[in-house]
Design a protein around this motif. Sequence first.
Motif, PDB file in Angstrom:
ATOM      1  N   TYR A  57       0.833  -1.197   0.000  1.00  0.00           N
ATOM      2  CA  TYR A  57       0.000   0.000   0.000  1.00  0.00           C
ATOM      3  C   TYR A  57       0.873   1.254   0.000  1.00  0.00           C
ATOM      4  CZ  TYR A  57      -2.853   3.802   1.857  1.00  0.00           C
ATOM      5  OH  TYR A  57      -3.450   5.018   2.046  1.00  0.00           O
ATOM      6  N   VAL A  66      -2.553   5.530  -5.827  1.00  0.00           N
ATOM      7  CA  VAL A  66      -3.744   5.324  -5.010  1.00  0.00           C
ATOM      8  C   VAL A  66      -4.751   6.442  -5.273  1.00  0.00           C
ATOM      9  CG1 VAL A  66      -4.650   5.134  -2.661  1.00  0.00           C
ATOM     10  CG2 VAL A  66      -2.461   4.062  -3.247  1.00  0.00           C
ATOM     11  N   SER A  69      -8.459   5.828  -0.448  1.00  0.00           N
ATOM     12  CA  SER A  69      -8.227   4.770   0.534  1.00  0.00           C
ATOM     13  C   SER A  69      -8.993   5.067   1.800  1.00  0.00           C
ATOM     14  CB  SER A  69      -6.739   4.622   0.839  1.00  0.00           C
ATOM     15  OG  SER A  69      -6.246   5.774   1.490  1.00  0.00           O
ATOM     16  N   TYR A  82      -8.475   0.165  -0.604  1.00  0.00           N
ATOM     17  CA  TYR A  82      -8.071   1.253  -1.493  1.00  0.00           C
ATOM     18  C   TYR A  82      -8.247   0.896  -2.965  1.00  0.00           C
ATOM     19  CZ  TYR A  82      -3.484  -1.228  -1.437  1.00  0.00           C
ATOM     20  OH  TYR A  82      -2.472  -2.162  -1.504  1.00  0.00           O
ATOM     21  N   SER A 105     -15.777   5.882  -0.634  1.00  0.00           N
ATOM     22  CA  SER A 105     -14.957   5.606  -1.819  1.00  0.00           C
ATOM     23  C   SER A 105     -15.666   6.061  -3.092  1.00  0.00           C
ATOM     24  CB  SER A 105     -14.581   4.125  -1.897  1.00  0.00           C
ATOM     25  OG  SER A 105     -15.718   3.300  -2.065  1.00  0.00           O
TER      26      SER A 105
END
Length: 195
Positions: A57, A66, A69, A82, A105
């Motif tokens: 990560y 990313v 997350s 994520y 998200s």
Amino acid sequence: MSRIFYLMGKSASGKDSMYRELMKRFSFEKIVMYTTRPMRQDEKNGVQYFFTDEAEYQRLLEAGKVIESRCYQTVHGPWIYYTVDDGSVRREGSEQYLVIGTLESYEKMKKYFGPEMLVPIYLEVDDGLRLERALGRERTQAVPRYSEMCRRYLADEKDFSEEKLKAAGIERRFSNEELEKCAEEITEYIKEEML
């Protein structure tokens, strides 16, 4: 333009079952999210999630990959969920994607890809039925995590509050107490959105 159909709902609202049903009905491309949480007994890496560790990560985060997350402080320690810009989503084109995520998200993906690219599909289920489903699922695990199940159940009340749903622009809701009936309603909704 490509579209991302974003399936969400509280824990044990039937997201995984609905995802499988919709994948049978449409030629969706997959967006597989990433997580540091342990794999459940019936899961496979790269299918439900890409199962990683915190080092991976951090590597992806430092590489600017990313998109969004979330870190949950579980009774088993921190679990990160994520989404990675790993080249699997094309903005231009006619691809139709299906993904499972949270309201948080969804908002971050909408900001990253643009609101015109995302279509929310929000599943609702009676809280008592959700609790029964969650307990049944947990009983099938080699190492049941009942305390984490309870934490998630309680956290959902805040994470999917009416205020947050309204702020995210979630207007259409689908009752998922009967999978087949709900899948039919969502199928018609998706067809309308694809026009």
